[in-house]
Design a protein around this motif. Structure first.
Motif, short mmCIF file in Angstrom:
data_model
loop_
_atom_site.label_atom_id
_atom_site.label_comp_id
_atom_site.label_asym_id
_atom_site.label_seq_id
_atom_site.Cartn_x
_atom_site.Cartn_y
_atom_site.Cartn_z
N SER A 1 -14.58 -2.03 3.93
CA SER A 1 -13.13 -2.14 3.96
C SER A 1 -12.50 -1.01 3.15
O SER A 1 -13.09 -0.53 2.18
CB SER A 1 -12.68 -3.48 3.39
N PRO A 2 -11.30 -0.59 3.53
CA PRO A 2 -10.65 0.51 2.81
C PRO A 2 -10.42 0.19 1.33
O PRO A 2 -10.48 1.07 0.49
CB PRO A 2 -9.31 0.68 3.53
N GLN A 3 -10.14 -1.06 1.01
CA GLN A 3 -9.89 -1.42 -0.38
C GLN A 3 -11.16 -1.26 -1.22
O GLN A 3 -11.10 -0.82 -2.35
CB GLN A 3 -9.40 -2.87 -0.49
N SER B 1 -14.50 1.41 12.63
CA SER B 1 -13.54 0.53 11.98
C SER B 1 -14.12 -0.86 11.72
O SER B 1 -13.86 -1.45 10.68
CB SER B 1 -12.27 0.37 12.83
N ILE C 1 -1.23 6.47 5.12
CA ILE C 1 -2.30 5.76 4.41
C ILE C 1 -2.17 4.26 4.62
O ILE C 1 -3.14 3.57 4.94
CB ILE C 1 -2.26 6.10 2.90
N ILE D 1 0.84 -1.20 0.00
CA ILE D 1 0.00 0.00 0.00
C ILE D 1 0.87 1.25 0.00
O ILE D 1 0.60 2.21 -0.73
CB ILE D 1 -0.97 -0.01 1.20
N ARG E 1 -2.97 3.23 8.34
CA ARG E 1 -4.41 3.30 8.64
C ARG E 1 -5.17 2.16 7.98
O ARG E 1 -6.07 1.58 8.57
CB ARG E 1 -4.98 4.65 8.18
N THR E 2 -4.80 1.85 6.74
CA THR E 2 -5.46 0.77 6.02
C THR E 2 -5.23 -0.57 6.70
O THR E 2 -6.16 -1.34 6.93
CB THR E 2 -4.97 0.71 4.56
N LYS F 1 -7.08 -0.78 10.05
CA LYS F 1 -8.52 -0.97 9.88
C LYS F 1 -8.82 -2.40 9.46
O LYS F 1 -9.77 -3.01 9.96
CB LYS F 1 -9.08 0.01 8.84
N ASN F 2 -8.00 -2.96 8.57
CA ASN F 2 -8.19 -4.35 8.17
C ASN F 2 -8.00 -5.29 9.36
O ASN F 2 -8.73 -6.27 9.51
CB ASN F 2 -7.23 -4.73 7.04
#
Length: 109
Positions: free
Chosen positions: A61-63, A56, A34, A17, A37-38, A41-42
């Motif tokens: 999901s961020p993706q 969260s 970034i 990422i 955080r990703t 969160k995952n």
């Protein structure tokens, strides 16, 4: 910024990422933020984190989200984000407001 709590998979995810963000023109510091955080969160969504916020664990999901809420466009910020800003600004009656009311109240101040 890989952390000891992260598994090898999460460290690889972080590096991928981070590299992608740098290729898109982000600074190294922003790319690290970034990526961290990703990954965090995952981890929260997968139940790997000790503590995690309600946002969260219950959010997309961020993706999948991919910048859909970058404070622009028709959706804009989430209600929780607006509520947090209203709390910082000490807006009265914020707990009873819906998203549109919070947007107006936060926009006024």
């Amino acid at each position: 910024m890989p952390q000891q709590a992260w598994s090898k998979k999460r460290e690889r995810q972080y590096q991928d990422i981070k590299q992608g963000a740098k290729e898109r023109g982000s600074s190294t510091k922003r790319a690290e933020e970034i990526a961290a955080r990703t990954v965090n969160k995952n981890r929260a969504q997968a139940g790997e984190a000790r503590r995690s916020s309600r946002v969260s664990t219950k959010d997309v999901s961020p993706q999948h989200r991919g910048g859909k809420r970058s404070h622009e466009g028709p959706q804009g910020r989430t209600r929780d984000q607006l509520y947090a800003e209203a709390r910082r600004k000490k807006i009265e009656g914020r707990s009873k407001m819906n998203k549109q009311e919070l947007e107006r109240a936060v926009g006024r101040n």
